[in-house]
Design an enzyme around this catalytic site. Structure first.
Site, PDB file in Angstrom:
ATOM      1  N   CYS A   1       0.823  -1.210   0.000  1.00 53.95           N
ATOM      2  CA  CYS A   1       0.000   0.000   0.000  1.00 53.95           C
ATOM      3  C   CYS A   1       0.854   1.255   0.000  1.00 53.95           C
ATOM      4  O   CYS A   1       2.095   1.204   0.023  1.00 53.95           O
ATOM      5  CB  CYS A   1      -0.939   0.000   1.203  1.00 53.95           C
ATOM      6  SG  CYS A   1      -0.120   0.369   2.770  1.00 53.95           S
TER       7      CYS A   1
ATOM      8  N   THR B   1       1.320   3.444   2.359  1.00 52.61           N
ATOM      9  CA  THR B   1       2.160   3.597   3.550  1.00 52.61           C
ATOM     10  C   THR B   1       3.460   2.815   3.396  1.00 52.61           C
ATOM     11  O   THR B   1       4.536   3.287   3.794  1.00 52.61           O
ATOM     12  CB  THR B   1       1.401   3.121   4.800  1.00 52.61           C
ATOM     13  OG1 THR B   1       0.197   3.863   4.935  1.00 52.61           O
ATOM     14  CG2 THR B   1       2.250   3.301   6.050  1.00 52.61           C
TER      15      THR B   1
ATOM     16  N   HIS C   1       5.737   4.848   1.416  1.00 53.26           N
ATOM     17  CA  HIS C   1       6.363   5.892   2.241  1.00 53.26           C
ATOM     18  C   HIS C   1       7.570   5.312   2.997  1.00 53.26           C
ATOM     19  O   HIS C   1       8.612   5.962   3.122  1.00 53.26           O
ATOM     20  CB  HIS C   1       5.355   6.460   3.235  1.00 53.26           C
ATOM     21  CG  HIS C   1       4.388   7.438   2.634  1.00 53.26           C
ATOM     22  ND1 HIS C   1       4.788   8.608   2.037  1.00 53.26           N
ATOM     23  CD2 HIS C   1       3.040   7.421   2.552  1.00 53.26           C
ATOM     24  CE1 HIS C   1       3.728   9.277   1.604  1.00 53.26           C
ATOM     25  NE2 HIS C   1       2.656   8.566   1.904  1.00 53.26           N
TER      26      HIS C   1
ATOM     27  N   HIS D   1       1.023  -4.932   6.475  1.00 50.45           N
ATOM     28  CA  HIS D   1      -0.074  -4.995   7.442  1.00 50.45           C
ATOM     29  C   HIS D   1      -1.415  -5.339   6.796  1.00 50.45           C
ATOM     30  O   HIS D   1      -2.385  -5.555   7.489  1.00 50.45           O
ATOM     31  CB  HIS D   1      -0.191  -3.649   8.183  1.00 50.45           C
ATOM     32  CG  HIS D   1      -0.364  -2.476   7.279  1.00 50.45           C
ATOM     33  ND1 HIS D   1       0.697  -1.805   6.727  1.00 50.45           N
ATOM     34  CD2 HIS D   1      -1.473  -1.863   6.817  1.00 50.45           C
ATOM     35  CE1 HIS D   1       0.261  -0.823   5.972  1.00 50.45           C
ATOM     36  NE2 HIS D   1      -1.056  -0.831   5.998  1.00 50.45           N
ATOM     37  N   GLU D   2      -1.478  -5.396   5.460  1.00 49.87           N
ATOM     38  CA  GLU D   2      -2.683  -5.855   4.772  1.00 49.87           C
ATOM     39  C   GLU D   2      -2.470  -7.334   4.475  1.00 49.87           C
ATOM     40  O   GLU D   2      -1.661  -7.684   3.625  1.00 49.87           O
ATOM     41  CB  GLU D   2      -2.896  -5.101   3.464  1.00 49.87           C
ATOM     42  CG  GLU D   2      -2.992  -3.591   3.595  1.00 49.87           C
ATOM     43  CD  GLU D   2      -3.154  -2.908   2.242  1.00 49.87           C
ATOM     44  OE1 GLU D   2      -3.275  -3.624   1.220  1.00 49.87           O
ATOM     45  OE2 GLU D   2      -3.163  -1.669   2.204  1.00 49.87           O
TER      46      GLU D   2
ATOM     47  N   CYS E   1      -3.664   6.111  27.809  1.00 47.85           N
ATOM     48  CA  CYS E   1      -3.488   7.504  27.417  1.00 47.85           C
ATOM     49  C   CYS E   1      -4.844   8.213  27.362  1.00 47.85           C
ATOM     50  O   CYS E   1      -5.894   7.565  27.376  1.00 47.85           O
ATOM     51  CB  CYS E   1      -2.773   7.589  26.066  1.00 47.85           C
ATOM     52  SG  CYS E   1      -3.817   7.147  24.660  1.00 47.85           S
TER      53      CYS E   1
ATOM     54  N   CYS F   1      -7.193   6.832  24.600  1.00 46.93           N
ATOM     55  CA  CYS F   1      -7.777   5.532  24.933  1.00 46.93           C
ATOM     56  C   CYS F   1      -8.868   5.667  25.989  1.00 46.93           C
ATOM     57  O   CYS F   1      -9.948   5.062  25.879  1.00 46.93           O
ATOM     58  CB  CYS F   1      -6.692   4.578  25.427  1.00 46.93           C
ATOM     59  SG  CYS F   1      -5.565   3.989  24.146  1.00 46.93           S
TER      60      CYS F   1
ATOM     61  N   CYS G   1      -4.757   5.804  19.601  1.00 50.06           N
ATOM     62  CA  CYS G   1      -3.981   5.905  20.840  1.00 50.06           C
ATOM     63  C   CYS G   1      -2.785   6.823  20.641  1.00 50.06           C
ATOM     64  O   CYS G   1      -2.135   6.821  19.582  1.00 50.06           O
ATOM     65  CB  CYS G   1      -3.520   4.494  21.227  1.00 50.06           C
ATOM     66  SG  CYS G   1      -2.303   4.416  22.552  1.00 50.06           S
TER      67      CYS G   1
END
Length: 361
Positions: free
Chosen positions: A37, A39, A42, A60-61, A93, A96, A104
């Site tokens: 993707c 990202t 990047h 992550h996909e 945090c 959250c 987060c």
């Protein structure tokens, strides 16, 4: 097992690593497919070097099957088809505590801030698993994460049936936003410069605009009866697109900023003031977005066979990025199983896909 890791200076290195048992509370996934993707681009370009720890096994996909369960994990079965919602939050945090765990303030985006899916066996916390229904094709299931992005974007916009939406940028996320917005009942037009992408998008039944040939503001005004679009999604990441986006929205319309902009951009705040526009950020997704995304992929609302334009083995990950950068592909998947040492690639008739193999550069 083989892994693909970003090692800096636009370099992806294929290396061998040992698969390790899952720790308590973890599940080991046998990874099938990983989507590449924007990202990831990047990362490859070095734009995130200050954030990532190299070498970084990224991705992550994904889709895969449960391979092993760590101590204390229940509710999952070996062989079960899964994907991952790659967000780990601290739960303490202010974000959250306000119920916004997905953004987060100390978020671990798995695959960026910690190791990702471009490895044959991947250990992840059990609570990030998302189950897939029986019969879903694993290649199509690798689209669930970007579809969840689109679902979240459309939900943030609060689109309702009969509204008119403009998507600026016809890349994979732009097309998914258009598809999800249509599924939510909107009429959608897509602004895209690239002729090949416009042809693909028109093939999915959307109206497209080439802003080099058509006055996009005049076109949108005519399309909407002089009102302007109810929602404008900025997905291109281009400075000029941001500057012009507010001119496309109606009075009290909504501009949703989806693209990752590497530097601050100019925006027409006079237009924001004059029309009382609403500007929203839309960053990742929530669990409900993932669950809806699974449904949209499983029922065929998402045209996976059109969107997936290439599948390559892990060893060709770098070449696949070249195709993405050159605009030769819409969505490329890495078949992580192909070429792994000590075993032939696992084939699955249900995971076959119609499309053109990405060309190695």
């Amino acid at each position: 097992m083989l892994t693909a890791a970003y090692t800096g200076d636009r370099t992806i290195t294929i290396t061998e690593a040992a698969a390790v048992p899952p720790a308590p509370g973890q599940v080991r996934i046998r990874v099938a497919y990983v989507g590449l993707c924007g990202t990831d681009l990047h990362i490859l370009h070095g734009s995130m070097d200050a954030r990532v720890q190299m070498p970084l096994v990224f991705g992550h996909e994904m889709s895969g099957t449960v391979d092993a369960l760590g101590e204390g994990v229940d509710g999952w079965a070996v062989g079960q088809a899964v994907t991952v919602m790659p967000l780990a939050w601290d739960g303490t945090c202010p974000a959250c505590l306000a119920g916004n765990e997905h953004i987060c303030q100390n978020l671990d985006f798995i695959g960026i801030d910690s190791p990702g899916a471009l490895q044959a066996f991947w250990n992840v916390p059990a609570d990030v698993l998302v189950g897939l229904p029986d019969g879903i094709a694993l290649d199509a299931a690798a689209l669930v994460e970007p579809v969840a992005v689109a679902v979240h974007d459309v939900r943030r916009a609060e689109i309702t049936g009969g509204e008119q939406a403009v998507v600026i940028g016809g890349g994979p996320i732009g097309v998914l936003i258009a598809t999800v917005a249509r599924a939510f009942g909107a009429e959608v037009a897509v602004i895209e410069l690239d002729a090949n992408r416009r042809a693909q998008i028109e093939g999915l039944g959307f109206t497209t605009i080439n802003p080099r040939e058509t006055d996009q503001v005049a076109w949108v005004e005519q399309w909407t009866g002089g009102a302007g679009a109810d929602v404008v999604f900025e997905v291109s990441g281009a400075a000029q697109a941001v500057l012009g986006a507010t001119s496309l929205a109606k009075v009290r319309g909504t501009l949703v900023v989806v693209a990752i902009h590497p530097t601050p951009r100019e925006i027409d705040l006079q237009r924001v003031f004059w029309r009382e526009l609403r500007i929203l950020g839309a960053r990742v997704y929530q669990r409900t977005d993932f669950e809806r995304a699974v449904e949209l992929v499983a029922d065929g609302t998402i045209p996976a066979d059109v969107l997936i334009t290439g599948i390559v083995p892990l060893a060709e990950t770098r070449a696949a990025f070249d195709d993405l950068e050159a605009g030769r592909a819409m969505k490329v998947l890495v078949d992580v199983r192909a070429g792994q040492p000590g075993a032939d690639a696992v084939t699955d008739a249900a995971a076959s896909v119609t499309g053109t193999q990405a060309v190695s550069a």
